[in-house]
Every structure is written in structure tokens, then in C-alpha cells.
Design a protein around this motif. Structure first.
Motif, PDB file in Angstrom:
ATOM      1  N   ASN A  93       0.807  -1.228   0.000  1.00 22.34           N
ATOM      2  CA  ASN A  93       0.000   0.000   0.000  1.00 22.34           C
ATOM      3  C   ASN A  93       0.837   1.274   0.000  1.00 22.34           C
ATOM      4  N   LEU A  94       2.159   1.148  -0.045  1.00 19.42           N
ATOM      5  CA  LEU A  94       3.006   2.339   0.097  1.00 19.42           C
ATOM      6  C   LEU A  94       2.754   3.386  -0.980  1.00 19.42           C
ATOM      7  N   ALA A  95       2.637   2.957  -2.236  1.00 20.29           N
ATOM      8  CA  ALA A  95       2.433   3.929  -3.319  1.00 20.29           C
ATOM      9  C   ALA A  95       1.145   4.714  -3.106  1.00 20.29           C
ATOM     10  N   ALA A  96       0.072   4.018  -2.746  1.00 22.01           N
ATOM     11  CA  ALA A  96      -1.210   4.679  -2.498  1.00 22.01           C
ATOM     12  C   ALA A  96      -1.111   5.612  -1.300  1.00 22.01           C
ATOM     13  N   ASP A  97      -0.352   5.201  -0.291  1.00 17.90           N
ATOM     14  CA  ASP A  97      -0.180   6.050   0.902  1.00 17.90           C
ATOM     15  C   ASP A  97       0.554   7.339   0.550  1.00 17.90           C
ATOM     16  N   PHE A  98       1.562   7.235  -0.302  1.00 13.55           N
ATOM     17  CA  PHE A  98       2.274   8.441  -0.734  1.00 13.55           C
ATOM     18  C   PHE A  98       1.342   9.362  -1.515  1.00 13.55           C
ATOM     19  N   GLN A  99       0.571   8.796  -2.420  1.00 18.42           N
ATOM     20  CA  GLN A  99      -0.328   9.601  -3.238  1.00 18.42           C
ATOM     21  C   GLN A  99      -1.403  10.280  -2.402  1.00 18.42           C
ATOM     22  N   ALA A 100      -1.813   9.627  -1.321  1.00 16.26           N
ATOM     23  CA  ALA A 100      -2.837  10.193  -0.447  1.00 16.26           C
ATOM     24  C   ALA A 100      -2.247  11.106   0.624  1.00 16.26           C
ATOM     25  N   ASN A 101      -0.933  11.325   0.556  1.00 17.18           N
ATOM     26  CA  ASN A 101      -0.226  12.171   1.521  1.00 17.18           C
ATOM     27  C   ASN A 101      -0.330  11.634   2.957  1.00 17.18           C
ATOM     28  N   LYS A 102      -0.437  10.303   3.087  1.00 19.13           N
ATOM     29  CA  LYS A 102      -0.498   9.697   4.426  1.00 19.13           C
ATOM     30  C   LYS A 102       0.885   9.547   5.043  1.00 19.13           C
ATOM     31  N   ILE A 103       1.913   9.435   4.188  1.00 17.48           N
ATOM     32  CA  ILE A 103       3.278   9.272   4.676  1.00 17.48           C
ATOM     33  C   ILE A 103       4.216  10.222   3.943  1.00 17.48           C
ATOM     34  N   ASP A 104       5.329  10.568   4.613  1.00 17.44           N
ATOM     35  CA  ASP A 104       6.307  11.485   4.033  1.00 17.44           C
ATOM     36  C   ASP A 104       7.536  10.766   3.492  1.00 17.44           C
ATOM     37  N   VAL A 105       7.914   9.671   4.135  1.00 14.22           N
ATOM     38  CA  VAL A 105       9.119   8.952   3.733  1.00 14.22           C
ATOM     39  C   VAL A 105       8.977   7.496   4.165  1.00 14.22           C
ATOM     40  N   ALA A 106       9.492   6.582   3.337  1.00 19.75           N
ATOM     41  CA  ALA A 106       9.506   5.159   3.676  1.00 19.75           C
ATOM     42  C   ALA A 106      10.945   4.677   3.629  1.00 19.75           C
ATOM     43  N   ILE A 107      11.271   3.698   4.464  1.00 22.56           N
ATOM     44  CA  ILE A 107      12.632   3.184   4.548  1.00 22.56           C
ATOM     45  C   ILE A 107      12.624   1.669   4.375  1.00 22.56           C
ATOM     46  N   GLY A 108      13.738   1.142   3.857  1.00 18.42           N
ATOM     47  CA  GLY A 108      13.837  -0.298   3.665  1.00 18.42           C
ATOM     48  C   GLY A 108      13.108  -0.787   2.430  1.00 18.42           C
ATOM     49  N   VAL A 109      12.776   0.129   1.518  1.00 21.71           N
ATOM     50  CA  VAL A 109      12.039  -0.256   0.313  1.00 21.71           C
ATOM     51  C   VAL A 109      13.015  -0.604  -0.806  1.00 21.71           C
ATOM     52  N   ASN A 110      12.532  -1.395  -1.755  1.00 27.67           N
ATOM     53  CA  ASN A 110      13.340  -1.784  -2.906  1.00 27.67           C
ATOM     54  C   ASN A 110      12.823  -1.064  -4.145  1.00 27.67           C
ATOM     55  N   PRO A 111      13.714  -0.578  -5.007  1.00 28.26           N
ATOM     56  CA  PRO A 111      13.258   0.080  -6.239  1.00 28.26           C
ATOM     57  C   PRO A 111      12.292  -0.801  -7.013  1.00 28.26           C
ATOM     58  N   ASN A 112      11.171  -0.215  -7.397  1.00 23.75           N
ATOM     59  CA  ASN A 112      10.089  -0.945  -8.050  1.00 23.75           C
ATOM     60  C   ASN A 112       9.567  -0.065  -9.194  1.00 23.75           C
ATOM     61  N   PRO A 113       9.677  -0.516 -10.451  1.00 26.28           N
ATOM     62  CA  PRO A 113       9.299   0.335 -11.592  1.00 26.28           C
ATOM     63  C   PRO A 113       7.876   0.876 -11.518  1.00 26.28           C
ATOM     64  N   LYS A 114       6.908   0.026 -11.148  1.00 31.93           N
ATOM     65  CA  LYS A 114       5.522   0.488 -11.088  1.00 31.93           C
ATOM     66  C   LYS A 114       5.359   1.555 -10.013  1.00 31.93           C
ATOM     67  N   ARG A 115       5.908   1.285  -8.821  1.00 33.18           N
ATOM     68  CA  ARG A 115       5.840   2.263  -7.738  1.00 33.18           C
ATOM     69  C   ARG A 115       6.647   3.506  -8.084  1.00 33.18           C
ATOM     70  N   GLY A 116       7.691   3.311  -8.936  1.00 33.93           N
ATOM     71  CA  GLY A 116       8.532   4.426  -9.328  1.00 33.93           C
ATOM     72  C   GLY A 116       7.828   5.454 -10.197  1.00 33.93           C
ATOM     73  N   LEU A 117       6.619   5.148 -10.657  1.00 34.61           N
ATOM     74  CA  LEU A 117       5.839   6.121 -11.416  1.00 34.61           C
ATOM     75  C   LEU A 117       5.317   7.247 -10.527  1.00 34.61           C
ATOM     76  N   VAL A 118       5.185   6.983  -9.235  1.00 31.70           N
ATOM     77  CA  VAL A 118       4.633   7.990  -8.321  1.00 31.70           C
ATOM     78  C   VAL A 118       5.535   8.249  -7.118  1.00 31.70           C
ATOM     79  N   VAL A 119       6.656   7.510  -7.051  1.00 33.14           N
ATOM     80  CA  VAL A 119       7.553   7.611  -5.896  1.00 33.14           C
ATOM     81  C   VAL A 119       8.970   7.866  -6.384  1.00 33.14           C
ATOM     82  N   ASP A 120       9.708   8.718  -5.680  1.00 37.41           N
ATOM     83  CA  ASP A 120      11.119   8.937  -5.985  1.00 37.41           C
ATOM     84  C   ASP A 120      11.963   8.134  -4.999  1.00 37.41           C
TER      85      ASP A 120
END
Length: 279
Positions: A93-120
Motif C-alpha cells: 500500500n506504500l504507493a497509495a499512501d504516498f499519493q494520499a499524503n499519508k506518509i512522508d518517507v519510507a525506509i527499507g524499500v526496494n526500487p520498483n518500476p511500477k511504484r517508481g511512477l509515483v515515488v522517488d
């Protein structure tokens, strides 16, 4: 007006229009806008996840969160002069959480092309993991090819990088997708799966709770654990700040020392890791 006068007048008007169009955009491009928002809110919103010890540990009696991921992001919050606000979620749910402004930063994540469309993603990892396998006692997994048969069932977490790994390396196996780590363990314990894929450090943690085999199959797949922020205007300064923080943590051995202590405190034996692996 002369011919040359008309040309000069046209050039002047064109320049004025260009300045008018450029100035507002330039004024809006504040690279520190995200940092300013976080400081103004007084909180750094971070994701936390049940069943993801020792990175995230929830005290059932108080509901408070700890763990090395929480500790890392608490350091970040302290540098910004704000408090940490945990937001319970899942990896999927991290990508959706970022888009909804529920979280500011996530740690321990792995680069993911699909999530990379909305996450830096930050390209400097806080540490390097490897993909491991947890399997029933007496059934270690030496190579990924051993699992790539129609007779094998492999369980992974929904929306996770481990799901991508399984689908890429094990196309012949049956892949069972579940919501979280505890459900994956239950599939294995019930005999409905032959193996589960997790990061090797998570596999070591699971082995403390459940009797089974810990394997780092060949070829070894290294797994960068990095940070991610929402892709939006004004996050350049936040990314620069976090990159500098990561480089300091790694170059001074702070990250490695904290991780080793966290695992040792929980009785996790790191000597099982391959000699050619370092985090």
C-alpha cells in the motif's frame, strides 16, 4: 517606425512575454517546499507494519512502535526538528499512501518500476540485503532452480518486491500471494507451501520463531534497502537532505553498527550469512 525599429520592438515584446511566463514558474519552484511543509506540520509521517520485526516492533500493551527502521526515521525527524507519527500500513500500500499524503518517507524499500511512477527512490541504500528462502526443516534450497518446478509452491507477500522476484525466477512454480508475513508463515506451517521468499534478515528473524531452514540460494540476489519519498514539486531539497543523511550513516558505520546490534539483541546469529555477503 523603421523596419529595424519594428524588429527591436517585437524582440522586446517577446522577451517581456518570456519573462512573464518564466517568472511565476521559477517563483513556485522552491526545492525546500516539502521540508517546509513537514516542519510546519511538526511531524514526519512514517509507515509502520505489523509482523515485520525487528525493523518494526509494536508493543501490544501500549501500541507504541520501535525497531531499527523506526529508530532510523526518528533520527531523520530529530534532524528536522519534528516528531515521528507512525502510520500502520503494508508494503503493497506504500504507493497509495504516498499519493494520499499519508506518509512522508519510507525506509527499507526496494526500487520498483511500477511504484517508481509515483515515488522517488534514493539511489544510495541505507544497507544492502539479499533475497533468502525459508523452508521446512531438512529441506534447504541451494539454488533458485530447485524451486522452479510445477511441483513447488512458493508463498510471497502481495505487492512486494519478493513477489516480483518469485514471478521472474520461478515461472514454473505455483506462487501463492498473501497480505503479510504472518499469513505466509501460516501457509508454510500448514504444509500448503514449500518455501517463502523474504529478505535474508527477515528469514533469520522468522527462524527464531519457527523451526525451519534458512537459505541464500545461488545466484545470490542482492537487495538494496533504500528510502523513498512522494514525487511532487519541492521534494528536491528533501531528497538531498536524506541522501546526505544516508551517506553519513554508512560512511561512519552508524547504519551497520545499529543493524548488527538490533539483530544481536534479538539473538539472531549473523554467522549463517555467506562469507561473500556484507550489508
Amino acid at each position: 517606425m523603421s523596419f529595424f525599429g519594428n524588429i527591436l520592438r517585437a524582440c522586446a515584446l517577446g522577451a517581456a512575454v518570456a519573462v512573464a511566463a518564466w517568472s511565476p514558474a521559477t517563483a513556485q519552484e522552491n526545492p525546500s517546499a516539502v521540508i517546509d511543509e513537514i516542519r510546519a506540520s511538526g511531524e514526519l509521517k512514517i509507515p509502520v507494519m505489523v509482523g515485520e520485526e525487528p525493523g518494526y516492533i509494536k508493543d501490544p500493551s501500549t501500541g507504541t512502535w520501535s525497531g531499527f527502521y523506526v529508530d532510523f526515521l526518528t533520527d531523520v525527524a530529530n534532524e528536522l526538528g519534528v516528531k515521528v507519527t507512525p502510520v500502520e500500513t503494508t508494503w503493497g500500500n506504500l504507493a497509495a499512501d504516498f499519493q494520499a499524503n499519508k506518509i512522508d518517507v519510507a525506509i527499507g524499500v526496494n526500487p520498483n518500476p511500477k511504484r517508481g511512477l509515483v515515488v522517488d527512490y534514493l539511489w544510495e541504500p541505507i544497507f544492502t540485503d539479499a533475497w533468502g528462502v525459508f523452508s521446512p526443516k531438512g529441506k534447504p534450497v541451494a539454488t533458485w532452480a530447485e524451486l522452479n518446478t510445477p511441483e513447488k509452491t512458493v508463498v510471497v507477500q502481495k505487492g512486494s518486491t519478493m513477489q516480483i522476484v518469485a514471478e521472474a525466477l520461478l515461472p514454473k512454480a505455483k506462487i501463492t500471494v498473501v497480505e503479510d508475513r504472518n499469513l505466509a508463515i501460516m501457509e508454510l506451517q500448514a504444509g500448503r507451501a514449500d518455501a517463502m521468499i523474504q529478505s535474508i534478515f527477515d528469514v533469520l528473524q522468522i527462524s527464531k520463531q519457527v523451526n525451519g531452514e534458512v537459505s541464500v540460494p545461488e545466484p545470490m540476489l542482492r537487495n538494496p534497502a533504500t528510502l523513498a519519498v512522494a514525487r511532487k514539486p519541492g521534494n528536491a531539497g528533501f531528497i538531498n537532505f536524506l541522501t546526505n543523511w544516508i551517506q553519513q550513516q554508512r560512511s561512519l558505520g552508524l547504519a551497520q553498527g545499529r543493524l548488527a546490534k538490533s539483530w544481536e539483541d534479538r539473538g539472531i546469529d549473523l554467522s549463517i550469512l555467506p562469507s561473500n555477503f556484507s550489508f
